[in-house]
Design a protein around this motif. Structure first.
Motif, PDB file in Angstrom:
ATOM      1  N   PRO A 131       0.809  -1.217   0.000  1.00 19.05           N
ATOM      2  CA  PRO A 131       0.000   0.000   0.000  1.00 19.05           C
ATOM      3  C   PRO A 131       0.841   1.265   0.000  1.00 19.05           C
ATOM      4  CG  PRO A 131       0.043  -0.958   2.160  1.00 19.05           C
ATOM      5  CD  PRO A 131       0.729  -1.929   1.266  1.00 19.05           C
ATOM      6  N   ASN A 132       1.614   1.441  -1.057  1.00 18.80           N
ATOM      7  CA  ASN A 132       2.347   2.693  -1.209  1.00 18.80           C
ATOM      8  C   ASN A 132       2.500   3.014  -2.682  1.00 18.80           C
ATOM      9  OD1 ASN A 132       4.361   0.961  -2.121  1.00 18.80           O
ATOM     10  ND2 ASN A 132       5.515   1.053  -0.221  1.00 18.80           N
ATOM     11  N   VAL A 133       2.677   4.271  -2.942  1.00 13.20           N
ATOM     12  CA  VAL A 133       2.826   4.763  -4.297  1.00 13.20           C
ATOM     13  C   VAL A 133       4.078   5.612  -4.339  1.00 13.20           C
ATOM     14  CG1 VAL A 133       1.770   6.112  -6.148  1.00 13.20           C
ATOM     15  CG2 VAL A 133       0.332   4.831  -4.567  1.00 13.20           C
ATOM     16  N   SER A 134       4.942   5.382  -5.308  1.00  4.99           N
ATOM     17  CA  SER A 134       6.153   6.186  -5.375  1.00  4.99           C
ATOM     18  C   SER A 134       5.772   7.628  -5.679  1.00  4.99           C
ATOM     19  CB  SER A 134       7.100   5.656  -6.451  1.00  4.99           C
ATOM     20  OG  SER A 134       6.589   5.925  -7.735  1.00  4.99           O
ATOM     21  N   ARG A 135       6.663   8.551  -5.324  1.00  3.57           N
ATOM     22  CA  ARG A 135       6.336   9.967  -5.435  1.00  3.57           C
ATOM     23  C   ARG A 135       6.304  10.459  -6.869  1.00  3.57           C
ATOM     24  NH1 ARG A 135       8.793   8.935  -0.825  1.00  3.57           N
ATOM     25  NH2 ARG A 135       8.128   9.976   1.083  1.00  3.57           N
ATOM     26  N   SER A 136       6.752   9.636  -7.793  1.00  7.66           N
ATOM     27  CA  SER A 136       6.720  10.057  -9.194  1.00  7.66           C
ATOM     28  C   SER A 136       6.578   8.828 -10.083  1.00  7.66           C
ATOM     29  CB  SER A 136       8.001  10.813  -9.554  1.00  7.66           C
ATOM     30  OG  SER A 136       7.995  11.172 -10.923  1.00  7.66           O
ATOM     31  N   GLY A 137       5.405   8.652 -10.676  1.00  5.27           N
ATOM     32  CA  GLY A 137       5.202   7.577 -11.640  1.00  5.27           C
ATOM     33  C   GLY A 137       4.983   6.203 -11.052  1.00  5.27           C
ATOM     34  N   GLY A 138       4.745   6.073  -9.747  1.00  3.45           N
ATOM     35  CA  GLY A 138       4.514   4.770  -9.151  1.00  3.45           C
ATOM     36  C   GLY A 138       3.135   4.234  -9.505  1.00  3.45           C
ATOM     37  N   SER A 139       2.869   2.971  -9.160  1.00  2.00           N
ATOM     38  CA  SER A 139       1.588   2.366  -9.501  1.00  2.00           C
ATOM     39  C   SER A 139       1.100   1.462  -8.395  1.00  2.00           C
ATOM     40  CB  SER A 139       1.701   1.569 -10.807  1.00  2.00           C
ATOM     41  OG  SER A 139       2.579   0.468 -10.637  1.00  2.00           O
TER      42      SER A 139
END
Length: 299
Positions: A131-139
């Motif tokens: 449950p995390n999304v990278s700060r740029s372009g994550g999915s």
């Protein structure tokens, strides 16, 4: 001669071993067959699974000898051994026997295995990524799967639009990332199909708060599973917050902490301390000046 033939073709059934006589498995899935025995006399003996219905059957697996798709687990405390057959095929149908190696005649019990087709069930959801999304372009990756249904099962993901639904993935995985969002609200659903029919899932709702890649914030809401994904990037400090939400209530989106909330308090405390020091020094200077003046006049 006739007596010999009757002895070979007889179907031996022992009270020391029993199971369901007819079992049905689903094409492509696994089946587990329970063979019960008298634990008092047969705990230490080798158990086996045999293809055929007589003593001339062909042994396919033993408790100390797994064979490819077939494994046997002996539960000695409960007096039963479990025969598991994975990835069932049409040719697996037929007569089998549970057996126990003992001195003399082996206890055996005949089981008829049937194979059938089954329609798919409504696909369920789960998160494949953390449950995390990278700060740029994550999915974030969401998958769907039917708990029932004969294999092979084909999955697709589609986006629901006012004009016409469009397929966006021909697998059971859906990758969601900032670059894929073109508007504030998106709706997706998964479809599972096999030779017996087609079933579609419930709707996955995605609410986008900010479409910009460097300051992306969106929420994924699914039946029975909900999670809010926020990715905020500022010039001072970046942080990502993830909040589990209820599927029946709308969550309150809290602003992401950026590490600046403690700054104003620290500055105010420093200013107050400096003001106090300045007033003390000024008072001492005035007292010294008055004292020097009075001393000069006296002399």
């Amino acid at each position: 001669m006739c007596t010999l033939i009757l002895l070979i073709c007889s179907i031996p059934v022992s009270d020391a071993l029993w199971a369901e006589e007819h079992v049905t498995g689903i094409l492509g899935r696994a089946i587990t067959i329970s063979c019960h025995y008298e634990a008092q006399h047969n705990q230490s003996h080798v158990k086996y699974w045999c293809q055929g219905w007589s003593r001339l059957c062909s042994v396919r697996a033993k408790t100390n000898w797994p064979n490819g798709r077939i494994t046997i687990t002996d539960d000695k405390t409960r007096g039963m051994f479990l025969v598991t057959i994975k990835n069932l095929q049409w040719e697996d149908a037929g007569w089998y026997s549970c057996g126990i190696e003992t001195p003399g005649h082996d206890p055996m019990f005949n089981v008829k295995l049937h194979i059938s087709d089954e329609a798919v069930s409504v696909p369920g959801f789960q998160y494949l990524s953390q449950p995390n999304v990278s700060r740029s372009g994550g999915s974030v990756t969401v998958s769907c799967e039917s708990a029932c249904g004969s294999f092979p099962i084909h999955y697709t993901w589609s986006e629901k639009t006012p004009s016409q639904d469009s397929m966006i993935s021909d697998t059971n995985k859906l990758d969601l990332h900032c670059q894929s969002f073109s508007q504030q609200h998106h709706q997706y659903y998964c479809t599972a199909s096999n030779t017996q029919g087609t079933k579609s899932s419930e709707i996955v709702h995605v609410s986008v708060n900010n479409v910009r890649e460097k300051n992306c914030s969106y929420r994924i809401k699914m039946p029975n599973i909900g999670r809010e994904y926020t990715c905020d990037k500022s010039s001072i400090k970046s942080s990502t917050t993830f909040t589990t939400i209820s599927p029946t209530t709308s969550p309150t989106i809290s602003p992401t902490a950026t590490g600046t909330s403690a700054g104003p308090k620290s500055v105010r405390k420093s200013c107050v301390a400096w003001d106090v020091i300045r007033w003390v020094l000024f008072t001492l200077l005035v007292i010294c000046s008055v004292s020097v003046t009075m001393f000069t006049r006296k002399h």
